[in-house]
Design an enzyme around this catalytic site. Structure first.
Site, PDB file in Angstrom:
ATOM      1  CD  GLU A   1      -3.036  -0.979   2.257  1.00  0.00           C
ATOM      2  OE1 GLU A   1      -2.975  -0.027   3.053  1.00  0.00           O
ATOM      3  OE2 GLU A   1      -3.972  -1.781   2.235  1.00  0.00           O
TER       4      GLU A   1
ATOM      5  CD  GLU B   1      -3.473  -5.773   4.161  1.00  0.00           C
ATOM      6  OE1 GLU B   1      -4.321  -4.952   4.561  1.00  0.00           O
ATOM      7  OE2 GLU B   1      -2.248  -5.579   4.217  1.00  0.00           O
TER       8      GLU B   1
HETATM    9  C1  FCB Z   1      -4.330  -2.017   5.562  1.00  0.00           C
HETATM   10  C2  FCB Z   1      -2.938  -2.298   6.065  1.00  0.00           C
HETATM   11  C3  FCB Z   1      -2.887  -3.328   7.170  1.00  0.00           C
HETATM   12  C4  FCB Z   1      -4.035  -3.145   8.141  1.00  0.00           C
HETATM   13  C5  FCB Z   1      -5.340  -3.101   7.412  1.00  0.00           C
HETATM   14  C6  FCB Z   1      -6.551  -3.004   8.311  1.00  0.00           C
HETATM   15  O1  FCB Z   1      -4.368  -0.736   5.027  1.00  0.00           O
HETATM   16  O2  FCB Z   1      -2.130  -2.745   5.011  1.00  0.00           O
HETATM   17  O3  FCB Z   1      -1.639  -3.243   7.789  1.00  0.00           O
HETATM   18  O4  FCB Z   1      -3.835  -2.027   8.915  1.00  0.00           O
HETATM   19  O5  FCB Z   1      -5.335  -2.007   6.530  1.00  0.00           O
END
Ligand code: FCB
Length: 476
Positions: free
Chosen positions: A175, A381
């Site tokens: 990210e 994620e």
């Molecule tokens: C993302 C991050 C991760 C975590 C999630 C909830 O942006 O990559 O580390 O904080 O959100």
């Protein structure tokens, strides 16, 4: 279609053979042992120790103590039936000062971790940078300066040589949107600077770091790893008379600022125009775009919710920050400050206040397939924070998280049925952990961590996910 609609709540759907079911964490969020074995501070140590920056003054000093409990955590992953584990390597354990001496003890930790994964039949998916920049590199200018990309390239070389015989998938960055815009534009993330021009310079140097790292990893890895990067795409909806223009601006700054150079070898012309009042992009040097534009095997996609934006022709008095991770001050949208307003999303919401919109994931995967037809994708994620309560018998029923996951796996399955080449899915997170500016107040784990005793308890959603991982079928 309603966001919470039952259209996204299918059981019995079967994922193809070979689909990867994994779970993810990040070094500063789980490891603890912040001062051990030669690790020096990162920008997140400094930030979390600065009063007022993180909820309750929480820090990652102990976190989940994964640094000491990694073996039992790996056993837990095996019990859950995970195919892969996405973890990140703490740069300040490897090159503690960012440049100069290499810390063998840090390399040894990750080497043991990788061997432990392989012994248990779990594929290691390693991210080089999940936000813990060595503090000395920030003191020398941080991501807005080019030397940070040079230092990252060297760190990638070191890790490629050390673990490149065993890693299944290398991910360069997690990210970069957050690192650049929240770290240097809006200031709600470490290092907490609110300097719009610096944020855009950081975007470029992160892109450069990615491209250089892919090359360095390729040159030093002796196994046959895959290469990737993880982006948090904004799925934007527009409001008002200029809805389409609002979406275009969000997509340019949040998505195409990264996919443009990484996957097409160019910065989008509209991005350069939108940000012309902030910077002339003269930090982009000859040869940079070629260096950034490296073939990758999989594109990592992080998805949690959608955003809705409205454009105000430069006259809005309102605060413009994307509430996604925001705390206060600055702007996460350099060049569009005073122009873009982020509106409240329709619910339902998670404990982060993020709206639950599984259809956004289906839409995102389809849109990526359309933009990059030959690029394989991986959800790196997805997950949700809720205020869990422990039952009298010690179990942790978390029906809302389970439902969130079921809806999003259903959405991903739908996208695959429409031809999206999705290779796998990593739930965020394996463990409740240090949620950045929110400290330990927000729990994303499918495994509960009691932060007094550090005891782990698999939640109901974890049991459910184990059935999915073991059968490849979305359970009842
Ligand atoms: C993302 C991050 C991760 C975590 C999630 C909830 O942006 O990559 O580390 O904080 O959100």
């Amino acid at each position: 279609m309603r966001a919470g609609s039952d259209d996204y709540r299918d059981s019995g759907l079967v994922f193809p053979e070979g689909f990867t079911f994994g779970s993810a964490t990040a070094s500063y969020q789980v490891e603890g042992a912040a001062q051990e074995d030669g690790r020096l501070p990162s920008i997140w140590d400094t930030f979390s120790m600065t009063p007022g920056r993180v909820w309750n003054g929480d820090t990652g000093d102990v976190a989940c103590d994964h640094y000491h409990r990694w073996e039992s955590d790996l056993d837990l992953m095996k019990d859950l039936g995970l195919d892969a584990y996405r973890f990140s390597i703490a740069w300040p354990r490897i090159v503690p000062a960012g440049t100069g001496a290499v810390n063998q003890a840090g390399i040894d930790f990750y080497s043991r971790l990788v061997d432990g994964l392989l012994e248990r039949g779990i594929r290691p998916v390693a991210t080089l940078y999940h936000w813990d920049l060595p503090q000395p590199l920030e003191d020398a200018g941080g991501w807005p300066v080019r030397a940070t990309a040079d230092a990252f390239e060297r760190y990638a070389e070191i890790m490629g040589a050390a673990l490149g015989d065993r890693i299944h998938t290398w991910t360069t960055l997690n990210e970069p949107w957050c690192s650049a815009y929240l770290g240097y534009g809006q200031g709600g993330h470490a290092p907490g600077r609110a300097e719009p021009a610096a944020a855009l310079a950081a975007v470029h140097h992160l892109n450069l770091a990615h491209g250089r790292a892919v090359q360095a990893l390729r040159a030093t890895s002796t196994g046959d790893p895959e290469y990737s990067v993880t982006l948090n795409f904004h799925v934007a909806r527009g409001r008002g008379p200029q809805a389409a223009e609002a979406v275009r601006r969000v997509e340019a700054l949040a998505n195409r600022a990264f996919t443009g150079p990484m996957l097409r070898g160019e910065y989008p012309a509209d991005l350069l125009e939108d940000t012309a009042s902030v910077t002339d992009w003269s930090f982009v040097q000859d040869g940079d775009l070629e260096a950034i534009h490296q073939p990758i095997d999989v594109l990592g996609v992080n998805y949690y919710s959608t955003v809705t934006a409205q454009l105000w022709d430069g006259v809005s008095p309102r605060q413009m920050n994307d509430g996604h991770k925001a705390v206060a001050g600055g702007t996460a949208w350099p060049g569009s400050d005073g122009v873009l307003e982020f509106l409240e999303q329709p619910g339902p919401y998670t404990a982060m206040g993020w709206n639950i919109a599984p259809e956004g994931l289906e839409e995102l995967l389809l849109s990526l397939r359309e933009q990059f037809p030959d690029q394989a994708l991986m959800v790196t994620e997805n997950g949700a924070a809720f205020d869990d309560e422990v039952a009298d018998d010690g179990s942790v029923p978390d029906p809302e998280r389970l439902d969130y996951l079921r809806r999003h796996f259903t959405a991903a399955h739908r996208a695959m049925q429409q031809g999206v080449d999705l290779r796998g899915y990593f739930v965020w997170s394996l463990l409740d952990n240090f949620e950045w500016g929110y400290g330990y107040a927000k729990r994303f784990g499918i495994v509960r961590v009691d932060f007094d005793t550090l005891e782990r308890t698999v939640k109901q959603s974890g049991e459910w996910y184990a059935r999915l991982a073991k059968t490849g079928t979305i359970p009842e």
